[in-house]
Structure formats: C-alpha cells, structure tokens
Design an enzyme around this catalytic site. Structure first.
Site, PDB file in Angstrom:
ATOM      1  N   GLY A   8       0.851  -1.198   0.000  1.00  0.00           N
ATOM      2  CA  GLY A   8       0.000   0.000   0.000  1.00  0.00           C
ATOM      3  C   GLY A   8       0.883   1.243   0.000  1.00  0.00           C
ATOM      4  N   GLY A  11      -0.491   4.925  -0.937  1.00  0.00           N
ATOM      5  CA  GLY A  11      -1.577   5.535  -0.163  1.00  0.00           C
ATOM      6  C   GLY A  11      -1.073   6.773   0.568  1.00  0.00           C
ATOM      7  N   GLN A  12      -1.974   7.420   1.312  1.00  0.00           N
ATOM      8  CA  GLN A  12      -1.624   8.657   2.012  1.00  0.00           C
ATOM      9  C   GLN A  12      -0.449   8.444   2.963  1.00  0.00           C
ATOM     10  OE1 GLN A  12      -4.189   9.916   5.151  1.00  0.00           O
ATOM     11  NE2 GLN A  12      -3.559  12.053   5.049  1.00  0.00           N
ATOM     12  N   LEU A  13      -0.518   7.397   3.774  1.00  0.00           N
ATOM     13  CA  LEU A  13       0.560   7.112   4.722  1.00  0.00           C
ATOM     14  C   LEU A  13       1.734   6.437   4.018  1.00  0.00           C
ATOM     15  CD1 LEU A  13       1.578   6.813   7.688  1.00  0.00           C
ATOM     16  CD2 LEU A  13       0.340   4.638   7.761  1.00  0.00           C
ATOM     17  N   ARG A  36      -1.907  -0.440  -7.590  1.00  0.00           N
ATOM     18  CA  ARG A  36      -1.735   0.374  -8.813  1.00  0.00           C
ATOM     19  C   ARG A  36      -0.281   0.344  -9.248  1.00  0.00           C
ATOM     20  NH1 ARG A  36      -3.587   5.480  -5.529  1.00  0.00           N
ATOM     21  NH2 ARG A  36      -2.718   4.136  -3.940  1.00  0.00           N
ATOM     22  N   ASP A  51      -1.471  -7.283  -5.192  1.00  0.00           N
ATOM     23  CA  ASP A  51      -2.796  -7.307  -4.564  1.00  0.00           C
ATOM     24  C   ASP A  51      -2.611  -8.175  -3.319  1.00  0.00           C
ATOM     25  OD1 ASP A  51      -5.271  -8.054  -3.669  1.00  0.00           O
ATOM     26  OD2 ASP A  51      -6.079  -8.601  -5.626  1.00  0.00           O
ATOM     27  N   TYR A 141     -15.180  -0.960   8.569  1.00  0.00           N
ATOM     28  CA  TYR A 141     -13.752  -0.637   8.717  1.00  0.00           C
ATOM     29  C   TYR A 141     -13.316  -0.837  10.175  1.00  0.00           C
ATOM     30  CZ  TYR A 141      -9.664   2.554   8.919  1.00  0.00           C
ATOM     31  OH  TYR A 141      -8.432   3.119   9.115  1.00  0.00           O
ATOM     32  N   LYS A 145     -10.799  -3.603  11.725  1.00  0.00           N
ATOM     33  CA  LYS A 145      -9.597  -3.203  12.465  1.00  0.00           C
ATOM     34  C   LYS A 145      -9.567  -3.857  13.851  1.00  0.00           C
ATOM     35  CE  LYS A 145      -7.276  -0.560   9.606  1.00  0.00           C
ATOM     36  NZ  LYS A 145      -5.969  -1.001   9.097  1.00  0.00           N
TER      37      LYS A 145
HETATM   38  C1  AKB Z   1     -10.780   7.309   8.298  1.00  0.00           C
HETATM   39  O1  AKB Z   1     -11.283   8.439   8.414  1.00  0.00           O
HETATM   40  O2  AKB Z   1     -11.399   6.314   7.899  1.00  0.00           O
HETATM   41  C2  AKB Z   1      -9.336   7.134   8.684  1.00  0.00           C
HETATM   42  C3  AKB Z   1      -9.185   6.680  10.096  1.00  0.00           C
HETATM   43  C4  AKB Z   1      -9.496   7.581  11.221  1.00  0.00           C
HETATM   44  O3  AKB Z   1      -8.819   5.557  10.308  1.00  0.00           O
HETATM   45  N1  AKB Z   1      -8.629   8.358   8.481  1.00  0.00           N
END
Ligand code: AKB
Length: 317
Positions: A8, A11-13, A36, A51, A141, A145
């Site tokens: 990844g 990505g942003q991080l 990508r 992937d 999400y 997590k």
């Molecule tokens: C999100 O907004 O989904 C993320 C997070 C807080 O994990 N930036």
C-alpha cells in the site's frame, strides 16, 4: 541488513512512510508495492505490483527480495468501506491474514500494521478514550480493524510474530492525499484555502475528532518499530494521540494565515461515522511503554502545511 516490503506504498501514509524508510534503510533495501502500477512513485525505487489478497504473489515477492520486515498499510477506509462492506472485509482481513501467515512461515523479524480510532464506537467514552475500554465499532472498517488487532495479538502470543500496531487518528499531511476516510476533510480544507477557494465541509460544526500531523505520525511509527520488543506491552494496538479539533477550529487556525478563507457546512453520511468515534484519545500507554510524545499543535501544523502547499503552487507555475 533489514529488507523491507511496504504494502500500500502509494496511499496517504504509504507514500510518506516509504520515503522515510528509504532514507533510514537505504533505497535498495525498501521495496514499494501497491495494487496500482501506474503511479508516478512507481519509478522512484524498487517497485512490485501486489494485490495483498493474493498470498502466492506476496510469497513470491518476500522470497525474491529476502524480505525481513513488512509494513502492511493497504486497507479500505471508513467511508468507502460503508459503500462496499464485503470488499472492505475481504481486503482488510484477508490481506492481514496473508501478511501474518508469511511472517509466521518465513520467521520475519517485524511486521507493522495500522489500526485506527475507528475500533471505538458509540458506547466508548468520548473524551480521553482509554487504551482498554468498551469498543463496539459500528463501521465495517472499525470492525475489521478490531478483529485485526485481536489477530495480531494472537499471532504474537501463539507463534511469536513480532507484529506492532498503532490506532491512528485522522492523519493530515500536505504531500499526499487521503482516500475514502471520514477525517479527509482536514486535508482537503488546506488545499482549498491555499487555492483561494472556500470549503464546503462534509462534517458539521462541533464535530471534534482526534487528528495528527503526518510528521508526528511517521516519527511515532518509526519509534514504535525501533523500540526493543520487550517494551511493547500492548500487542493489539496502541492508542496514539496528537491534536483534537472540530471543523470550526481548523477554520480559525487557517484564517490566522489566510483571513479571507471561509467554510460552509454540508454534512453527509460521514457525519454519522464521525459521531460514533471518540473526540480525544488517552495515549498514556504509548507514552509509558515506548516514550511517545507528539510535537505539533493545530497552529504549528497549519503554518507548516500552508507554507508547503503555497511553495508547491508557486513551483507549479
Ligand atoms: C478514516 O477516516 O477512515 C481514517 C481513520 C481515522 O482511520 N482516516
């Protein structure tokens, strides 16, 4: 010498962490991978298309480069996850299982995997949310997590995999854009302000959330990974705190440098997600165990971001 795989990496991080890891461990010791392959950063160093749900391809890359550490950052975030919960579960969970399995099989030295404040839910205390408390997340999400955190602790206890994790708040940086999160407004807003436009915020006034400047997040992540294993007492994921603010506070901070900037409110489905999360986080365990301390407050972060975005804008012309 450590050989690191970042999953990844665009990505942003990932894009900022990959740069820092290359500075620290050397260009040739860090392999960037992403779904990508057409990203400009693909030509900046060693790159492999991956992937993460494809365990065979992951094993092939680990063997090819004799990888010793993995930073597994690929995930579907909170807002996009709600649009396709089945896909979010598959990417977030199957990806992690594949990484933990290869770590176990190949006896890799260390794994990094980010969790999030999304593991908390409406039943969790809102202020200074403790490390150990009621969780009950309500987004797919957050659920993935939380399950992932337990899986990490299990692989550590059962197989001795040295997997480490941080519960990130919303990450704010100027070098890379977030994608699909609920905290993304706090990045978008700076771009609009610097481009001379006003901003329509998808969260309501008064919606405080835990956030952090990217520089602090990267430094903290590398400090966690450098800490001796016996200091890492939390094997699920560490609470990690920087700054907490609501949209009107970031507006006021930007207006100190760009007084003509303004914002309106048009809350959408992300408002409900934000309301289910903590407003501030107690990260005293990270502080006690491995010495975590953030450096940036809201105004210092705003100044830094605005200066850099303005410089970018000038260079683009
Ligand atoms: C999100 O907004 O989904 C993320 C997070 C807080 O994990 N930036």
């Amino acid at each position: 010498m450590e050989k690191i795989l970042v999953i990844g990496a665009f990505g942003q991080l990932g894009s900022e962490l990959t740069d820092e890891l290359r500075k620290k461990f050397g260009e040739t010791n860090v392999v960037a991978s992403d779904l990508r392959s057409d990203h400009p950063k693909a030509s900046e160093g060693i790159f492999e298309q991956l992937d993460v749900t494809d365990a065979g391809r992951l094993a092939e890359i680990v063997e090819k480069y004799e990888i010793t550490q993995i930073y597994h950052l690929a995930a579907l975030l909170s807002s996009v996850g709600e649009g396709n919960p089945q896909l979010a579960w598959r990417i977030n969970m199957d990806g992690l299982v594949n990484v933990l399995e290869i770590a176990r099989e190949k006896k890799l030295n260390k794994i990094y995997w980010p969790s999030s404040i999304a593991v908390f839910g409406p039943d969790s205390p809102k202020q200074h949310t403790p490390q150990f408390t009621v969780m009950n997340p309500t987004t797919i999400y957050g659920i993935s997590k939380l399950a992932g955190e337990q899986l990490c602790a299990y692989y550590h206890a059962k197989f001795g995999v040295d997997v480490r994790s941080i519960r990130y708040p919303g990450l704010i940086g100027w070098k890379s854009m977030p994608g699909g999160g609920t905290t993304d407004y706090a990045v978008d807003i700076y771009h609009k302000a610097v481009e001379g436009e006003n901003y329509s915020c998808f969260l309501n006034e008064g919606t405080a959330l835990p956030m952090m400047y990217m520089d602090d997040a990267i430094r903290g992540t590398l400090e966690l990974m450098d800490a001796p294993a016996e200091q890492i007492k939390v094997r699920t994921s560490y609470n990690f705190s920087g700054i907490s603010f609501a949209p009107e506070e970031i507006l006021a901070s930007i207006q100190k440098t760009i007084p003509e900037f303004n914002m309106s409110y048009a809350p959408d489905h992300r408002q409900q997600i934000a309301e289910s999360w903590p407003q501030s986080i107690d990260d005293s365990k990270a502080h006690e165990d491995w010495g975590w301390k953030p450096e940036f407050d809201l105004d210092r972060m705003s100044e830094d971001i605005i200066t850099n975005l303005k410089k970018n804008l000038v260079e683009a012309f």
